[in-house]
Design a protein around this motif. Sequence first.
Motif, PDB file in Angstrom:
ATOM      1  N   SER A  55      -1.748  12.122  14.788  1.00 25.52           N
ATOM      2  CA  SER A  55      -0.847  10.991  15.033  1.00 25.52           C
ATOM      3  C   SER A  55      -1.062   9.980  13.912  1.00 25.52           C
ATOM      4  O   SER A  55      -1.837  10.218  12.991  1.00 25.52           O
TER       5      SER A  55
ATOM      6  N   ASP B 245       9.343   8.974   0.226  1.00 23.44           N
ATOM      7  CA  ASP B 245       9.301  10.203   0.993  1.00 23.44           C
ATOM      8  C   ASP B 245       8.544   9.962   2.301  1.00 23.44           C
ATOM      9  O   ASP B 245       7.546   9.276   2.305  1.00 23.44           O
TER      10      ASP B 245
ATOM     11  N   SER C  64      -5.230   7.741  14.089  1.00 24.78           N
ATOM     12  CA  SER C  64      -6.443   8.063  13.341  1.00 24.78           C
ATOM     13  C   SER C  64      -6.500   9.580  13.169  1.00 24.78           C
ATOM     14  O   SER C  64      -5.824  10.317  13.880  1.00 24.78           O
TER      15      SER C  64
ATOM     16  N   SER D  72       0.831  -1.200   0.000  1.00 27.80           N
ATOM     17  CA  SER D  72       0.000   0.000   0.000  1.00 27.80           C
ATOM     18  C   SER D  72       0.870   1.257   0.000  1.00 27.80           C
ATOM     19  O   SER D  72       0.407   2.320  -0.398  1.00 27.80           O
TER      20      SER D  72
END
Length: 259
Positions: free
Chosen positions: A179, A146, A182, A132
């Motif tokens: 963070s 990156d 979530s 992913s």
Amino acid sequence: MNSSLKIVWLTLLINVVAIAQENPHGNLQLPCNTCHTTTGWDSVLFDHSQTRFELSGTHKYLECATCHVVENFSDIDGDCVSCHTDFHKGRLIPECKNCHTEQSWSIFNPVKAHRNTSFQLLGKHANLDCGSCHFSEIEGEFLRLDTDCFKCHLQNFQNTTSPVHTSLGFGLRCEDCHSFVSWRPALFNEHDSVFPIFSGEHRGTWDECSDCHLVPDSYSSFSCSPCHGKSNMDSEHDDIQGYVYESQACLSCHPNGGE
Ligand code: HEC
Ligand code: HEC
Ligand code: HEC
Ligand code: HEC
Ligand code: HEC
Ligand code: HEC
Ligand code: HEC
Ligand code: HEC
Ligand code: HEC
Ligand code: HEC
């Protein structure tokens, strides 16, 4: 015969047989019985931990000769790449054991595979498929990506509706307010200096910014009425001078949202 005599006798016997036999090991200095027993030349017992290369994982179960040419046990290098081709073509650090074990080339611990990077797999990132993020992965090369949040999350930023980040002038440094766990709740404690919503009476009472900011995009307008209905408030305030059912007035009498 007592047992120590027995050992001396066996040792003698092996060495006598050995002398009788052609020694195939070149100039190996170790006594023959370090490895051989009386059962035959092909049954070999050797404590490999005496060497600088410990046999672990799959290596423990290999025949000596898969790694050694028995003519010269010393003629060997313990570097993984002297026996295994570097699947990663030199792209990663040369210490294979930072990510792999001798058990198998599969990665058992994804966090370990990231240990050398500045980007630890934490929160939601910990359970994602490698692909992913490394979706354009050329097999085994793992080109560095990156680490700036917005490089992967720009779409999320542009699509925000509550709050609309672009109209609030929120910067692209997501990590200032978010963070890895979530997007909600955010760390946006600045709000509490104008009107406490992450602390005080209203902590946990709202779901969306739009619970108070009814006009999308315009955070200077707000309303208290969605939760504090008119008839209820009118009776709460029946003895209060200057009371009107109007949000700006509520704020001026309750600037901290409390009594
Ligand atoms: C460090 C362990 C080690 C020591 C010490 C050692 N050997 Fe061996 N030896 C081996 C191994 C390993 C083989 C290969 C066994 C196999 O192929 O199954 C072997 C095989 C042999 C063979 C059979 C060769 C063949 O062609 O089948 C002979 C004979 C032999 N060793 C003699 C000796 C003698 C004599 C000594 C002492 C001077 C000695 N070995 C010391 C490990 C050792
Ligand atoms: C997975 C490969 C592997 C297997 C299997 C293996 N070895 Fe080794 N062995 C090595 C490596 C690598 C070294 C060199 C360690 C060093 O000195 O850097 C070594 C070192 C040695 C040495 C020391 C040589 C010296 O001069 O210091 C001996 C003796 C030896 N092995 C014997 C054996 C015997 C006997 C077996 C079978 C019971 C065996 N090895 C199985 C990889 C292997
Ligand atoms: C002296 C040669 C030698 C050295 C050095 C060596 N290996 Fe091996 N290794 C082998 C051989 C031979 C096998 C068994 C054949 C194979 O699977 O390639 C093996 C098997 C493996 C396997 C199992 C592969 C599988 O698919 O089951 C892993 C994992 C492995 N080695 C990791 C390592 C690592 C990590 C290092 C460095 C610390 C290392 N090896 C150093 C010779 C070596
Ligand atoms: C920074 C971590 C890292 C290092 C260092 C590393 N690898 Fe890997 N390696 C990986 C990852 C990740 C995979 C993919 C595993 C997977 O898909 O389950 C992999 C896969 C492999 C595979 C399996 C390929 C296949 O058939 O699926 C081999 C073989 C391999 N590595 C060899 C090496 C060798 C040899 C070294 C040392 C020169 C090394 N690796 C160093 C992370 C690393
Ligand atoms: C959330 C995104 C994300 C996920 C999921 C992810 N990675 Fe990465 N990975 C990165 C980033 C970003 C870097 C570059 C870090 C740096 O440059 O410090 C990286 C770098 C790497 C490297 C290169 C390390 C080096 O030393 O050059 C390896 C190997 C790697 N990842 C393996 C994996 C494996 C295996 C998985 C799955 C278990 C995985 N990654 C999952 C984002 C991710
Ligand atoms: C290399 C790409 C990459 C980077 C860099 C990255 N992320 Fe992610 N992140 C992902 C992917 C892929 C997902 C899973 C898909 C998704 O939810 O968007 C994810 C998921 C998340 C989630 C969970 C979203 C949800 O709905 O559950 C949060 C929160 C998050 N990231 C925060 C961050 C923060 C904060 C940073 C910067 C410190 C960051 N990410 C950097 C790729 C990245
Ligand atoms: C100045 C602080 C701040 C910054 C910087 C910021 N956000 Fe937010 N973000 C928030 C607040 C506050 C919320 C609302 C939290 C809540 O409802 O608990 C939020 C919510 C979100 C949400 C969920 C809401 C929605 O409408 O989907 C997403 C997605 C999001 N942010 C993505 C990002 C991304 C991506 C970045 C960086 C490119 C970013 N944010 C930067 C403060 C910030
Ligand atoms: C419980 C009600 C309430 C909730 C929920 C709420 N706010 Fe507010 N917000 C206010 C009030 C009241 C003010 C006005 C304070 C003032 O003018 O002194 C305000 C002011 C603001 C301002 C300053 C506007 C300006 O132009 O002065 C911003 C920006 C803001 N809120 C953003 C947010 C965001 C983003 C969220 C969601 C994370 C949010 N608010 C959730 C009540 C709320
Ligand atoms: C999302 C719903 C919601 C909104 C919008 C809201 N409140 Fe509240 N408020 C609550 C809840 C829930 C409580 C706690 C239960 C109660 O006392 O009714 C509360 C309590 C209060 C209290 C009483 C605190 C105490 O000490 O008992 C005051 C004063 C108050 N709110 C003022 C405001 C003002 C002023 C606004 C508009 C700026 C506002 N509220 C907007 C949900 C909301
Ligand atoms: C003129 C000042 C004033 C205005 C305007 C005002 N209040 Fe009050 N409010 C008070 C005072 C004073 C009390 C305390 C009454 C008491 O404890 O008997 C109070 C009590 C409350 C309480 C009940 C606290 C409790 O103990 O249950 C809530 C909730 C509340 N106000 C919300 C609001 C809301 C919402 C508005 C706007 C619609 C508003 N107030 C407008 C002064 C005001």
